[in-house]
Design an enzyme around this catalytic site. Structure first.
Site, short mmCIF file in Angstrom:
data_model
loop_
_atom_site.label_atom_id
_atom_site.label_comp_id
_atom_site.label_asym_id
_atom_site.label_seq_id
_atom_site.Cartn_x
_atom_site.Cartn_y
_atom_site.Cartn_z
N GLY A 276 24.51 61.27 -25.75
CA GLY A 276 24.89 62.01 -25.55
C GLY A 276 26.45 61.88 -25.17
O GLY A 276 26.95 60.76 -25.14
N GLY A 277 27.29 62.97 -23.51
CA GLY A 277 28.41 62.16 -23.41
C GLY A 277 28.11 60.52 -22.97
O GLY A 277 29.64 60.92 -22.29
N TYR A 278 27.07 61.18 -21.66
CA TYR A 278 27.38 59.74 -20.88
C TYR A 278 25.91 58.32 -21.79
O TYR A 278 25.90 57.15 -21.01
CB TYR A 278 27.44 60.00 -19.37
CG TYR A 278 25.84 60.42 -19.02
CD1 TYR A 278 24.87 59.51 -18.74
CD2 TYR A 278 25.88 61.48 -19.09
CE1 TYR A 278 23.58 59.65 -18.09
CE2 TYR A 278 24.17 62.25 -18.81
CZ TYR A 278 23.71 61.83 -17.94
OH TYR A 278 22.56 61.41 -17.88
N SER A 279 25.34 58.64 -22.75
CA SER A 279 23.95 58.22 -22.74
C SER A 279 23.40 58.02 -24.11
O SER A 279 24.33 58.61 -24.84
CB SER A 279 22.28 58.58 -21.68
OG SER A 279 22.21 59.84 -21.84
N VAL A 281 20.04 56.93 -27.06
CA VAL A 281 18.97 57.48 -26.44
C VAL A 281 18.83 56.94 -27.86
O VAL A 281 18.70 56.93 -29.27
CB VAL A 281 18.37 58.75 -26.71
CG1 VAL A 281 16.55 58.91 -26.81
CG2 VAL A 281 19.09 59.39 -25.39
N LYS A 295 16.28 56.09 -22.77
CA LYS A 295 17.73 56.40 -22.27
C LYS A 295 18.65 55.69 -21.72
O LYS A 295 18.16 55.40 -20.18
CB LYS A 295 17.41 58.29 -21.79
CG LYS A 295 18.97 58.47 -21.50
CD LYS A 295 18.98 59.66 -21.02
CE LYS A 295 20.12 60.89 -20.84
NZ LYS A 295 19.94 62.05 -20.22
N ASP A 392 21.38 72.92 -17.09
CA ASP A 392 21.60 73.19 -18.26
C ASP A 392 20.24 72.73 -19.34
O ASP A 392 20.62 71.87 -20.56
CB ASP A 392 21.97 71.38 -18.63
CG ASP A 392 22.67 70.72 -19.94
OD1 ASP A 392 23.79 71.88 -20.71
OD2 ASP A 392 23.44 69.54 -19.67
#
Length: 579
Positions: A276-279, A281, A295, A392
């Site tokens: 993702g944008g900051y993580s 998984v 995550k 979201d």
């Protein structure tokens, strides 16, 4: 004066300075958060000195007044559209006073203001600010609440009074303790009416003197997060069922770093299942055989707001328990920040619709997913102790369980909305392009109807099999609008279904989507009404009272505000871009 409605029910006096950013923030907060339809916001700038009584005035004084008026008027012009949309009246005033505090109170009495909103200065001398704050707190009429918005500093011992509401924006860097401390306080309040956020900062409300404030001992993040989880309303409710047992076990586990590292093979790249944008998984297997998804906050992420989002997700999702929301197994705060979820073997709805090379979802599964997501959103909006706005909702944030039971995930942007608030302002705009409601995109306002708009887009995605935004195609809503207007449901159906679908169920989904994606939030149904539409279709009470809303039947594509997305961004954008 910018007027969009009848005489306001409340008058809100906002003191603004010559600091443009500071003034914009406090005005935005007053207009988007505090004010309700028919309220009047008065922007006041006070010049220090006696009001000139002799005419003609000296040139220097005239210039000073002219500059002040120009500043105030220009500030108001930037909020004209928002005020008209929110049905809030906006006025401008420039005055003189030898004492700023006295001048503010005089104006409060003059216009019978219900609120006096002050902004904490970022550059001015705080001694003067404290003098002003102390004066207005002492002399404000009992009918007027004093609201302080700005960067938090050590409170003055005389700054608190019964007539003042202090809203302090915490400017300190986010940490597991600072963010979760706020989340913990919010979670333990029954209604959440005194806490929210503005401009990406934490906002708290205080009515007590400093001596009444609890003193927090220094504890490790590990122990603090454990206490947060065990003190959540969900845990208390479940714990009450087993209160006769000697020692109930925590429902969310605090994992050690060694446990999750071993489960993911030391976070091997081959175990990555999502970025993702900051993580990131990772898939993993615990010693007891459970398959998990870990995550992890990306190591290279130096953005404190991203850390805050990560911790916000922990704080919110630990209070959520529903078959159609993701199940959080635990967390880890050693050597970073980690959330541990039950692994979903069937991946996400996005991958099932758009990336599955072995075939597409058949219709019964699609319908089951649509109804399940609706139930999950209804739970978040109506059944939680707090109103939760997800912000979201999209296909990549819907996990598919063993029987393709959908689960809403990724609460990093979620907000707890106080029960008495009609909407909330968020600056800057965040979310995923293609699912963003017009009012959120254009003005930064959010409420339950923001999620409902995104759910409508998600329904169209399930029905059509199309991505919301595709570089070579129109936005899904612009493409689907003609068929929804004429009732040609068959034109919307995903060709991969090969006409193998239930007509009644399809019509229910199209009907529900057509109401959810209305440009005006007022025209959109609540999630309770959405469930009724999905269950009863045209026999639902809301369907009987509604026909195709007018803003769906505008044939002038050049002036149609449905095209806001294309006007601002164009269609040549990534298919799943996030702000």
């Amino acid at each position: 004066m910018i007027s969009c409605s009848e005489e306001g029910s409340n008058k809100i006096l906002v003191a603004i300075s010559l600091d443009r950013d500071e003034s914009q923030n406090v005005l935005s907060w007053a207009i988007n958060v505090l004010a309700k339809p028919s309220d009047t916001v008065v922007a006041l700038h006070l010049l220090v000195g006696e009001e000139p009584r002799k005419l003609p005035m000296k040139k220097k004084k005239r210039t000073q007044i002219r500059h002040a008026k120009a500043h105030v008027i220009s500030m108001l012009g930037e909020f004209a559209y928002t005020c008209c949309h929110n049905q809030v009246n906006l006025e401008a005033k420039v005055g003189f006073s030898s004492n700023i505090g006295r001048g503010l109170i005089d104006e409060v009495k003059s216009i019978s203001a219900h609120y006096l909103v002050l902004s904490r200065p970022t550059t001015h001398e705080f001694r003067i600010w404290n003098d002003i704050k102390r004066y207005v707190s002492d002399f404000a009429p009992s009918s007027c609440s004093v609201v302080l918005v700005g960067n938090q500093r050590k409170p003055h011992k005389d700054c608190y009074s019964d007539s003042a509401i202090s809203l302090d924006i915490n400017s300190e860097k986010y940490s597991p303790r600072s963010v979760l401390n706020t989340l913990s306080r919010d979670s333990l309040s029954s209604s959440g009416d005194d806490a929210s956020s503005f401009n990406g900062s934490m906002v708290s409300s205080s009515f007590a003197s400093p001596s009444d404030k609890p003193k927090h001992k220094s504890i490790s993040p590990y122990k603090f997060i454990s206490s947060l989880i065990m003190n959540s309303p969900l845990r208390k409710w479940r714990g009450s069922e087993t209160k006769n047992k000697p020692k109930p076990q925590p429902l969310i586990q605090c994992f050690t770093y060694n446990e999750i590292s071993k489960a993911t093979n030391d976070f091997h790249q081959g175990n990555i299942v999502g970025i993702g944008g900051y993580s990131e998984v990772y898939r993993g297997d615990l010693w007891d055989g459970r398959r998990i998804a870990v995550k992890r906050l990306a190591k290279e992420s130096g953005d404190m707001n991203k850390e805050k989002e990560f911790l916000t997700e922990l704080g919110i999702i630990s209070h959520v328990s529903h078959p159609n929301t993701a199940l959080l197994l635990g967390c880890c705060v050693e050597k970073g920040l980690y959330l541990v979820f039950r692994f979903s073997e069937n991946g996400t709805l996005y991958s099932a619709l758009h990336e599955n090379e072995n075939g597409s979802l058949d219709w019964p599964v699609r319908y089951k997913i649509a109804v399940g997501v609706a139930r999950g959103l209804h739970y978040l909006h109506k059944r939680c102790n707090h109103r939760i706005i997800h912000r979201d909702i999209k296909s990549s944030n819907v996990l598919l369980g063993p029987d393709y039971e959908p689960q809403i995930t990724d609460f990093g942007l979620a907000k707890w909305l106080p029960n008495k608030w009609t909407h909330h302002a968020v600056i800057p705009v965040e979310g995923t392009f293609g699912y963003l409601a017009p009012e959120s995109l254009m003005q930064g306002t959010i409420d339950e109807k923001t999620d409902i708009y995104a759910f409508g887009i998600l329904l169209l995605e399930i029905i059509t099999g199309r991505r919301p935004v595709n570089p070579t195609q129109k936005h899904i809503l612009l493409w689907a609008k003609p068929a929804m207007e004429t009732g040609n449901t068959s034109e919307l159906v995903d060709p991969k279904l090969q006409d193998k679908y239930d007509d009644q169920q399809m019509n229910k989904l199209v009907l529900t989507a057509s109401h959810c994606v209305q440009q005006s939030p007022i025209l959109r149904p609540t999630m309770t009404q959405v469930l009724e539409l999905l269950t009863n279709g045209n026999e639902a009470e809301i369907a009987k009272s509604w026909r195709m809303p007018k803003d769906m039947t505008n044939d002038d594509d050049d002036n149609n505000e449905w095209d806001d997305y294309s006007m601002i961004f164009g269609y040549d954008v990534p298919s799943d871009s996030s702000f």
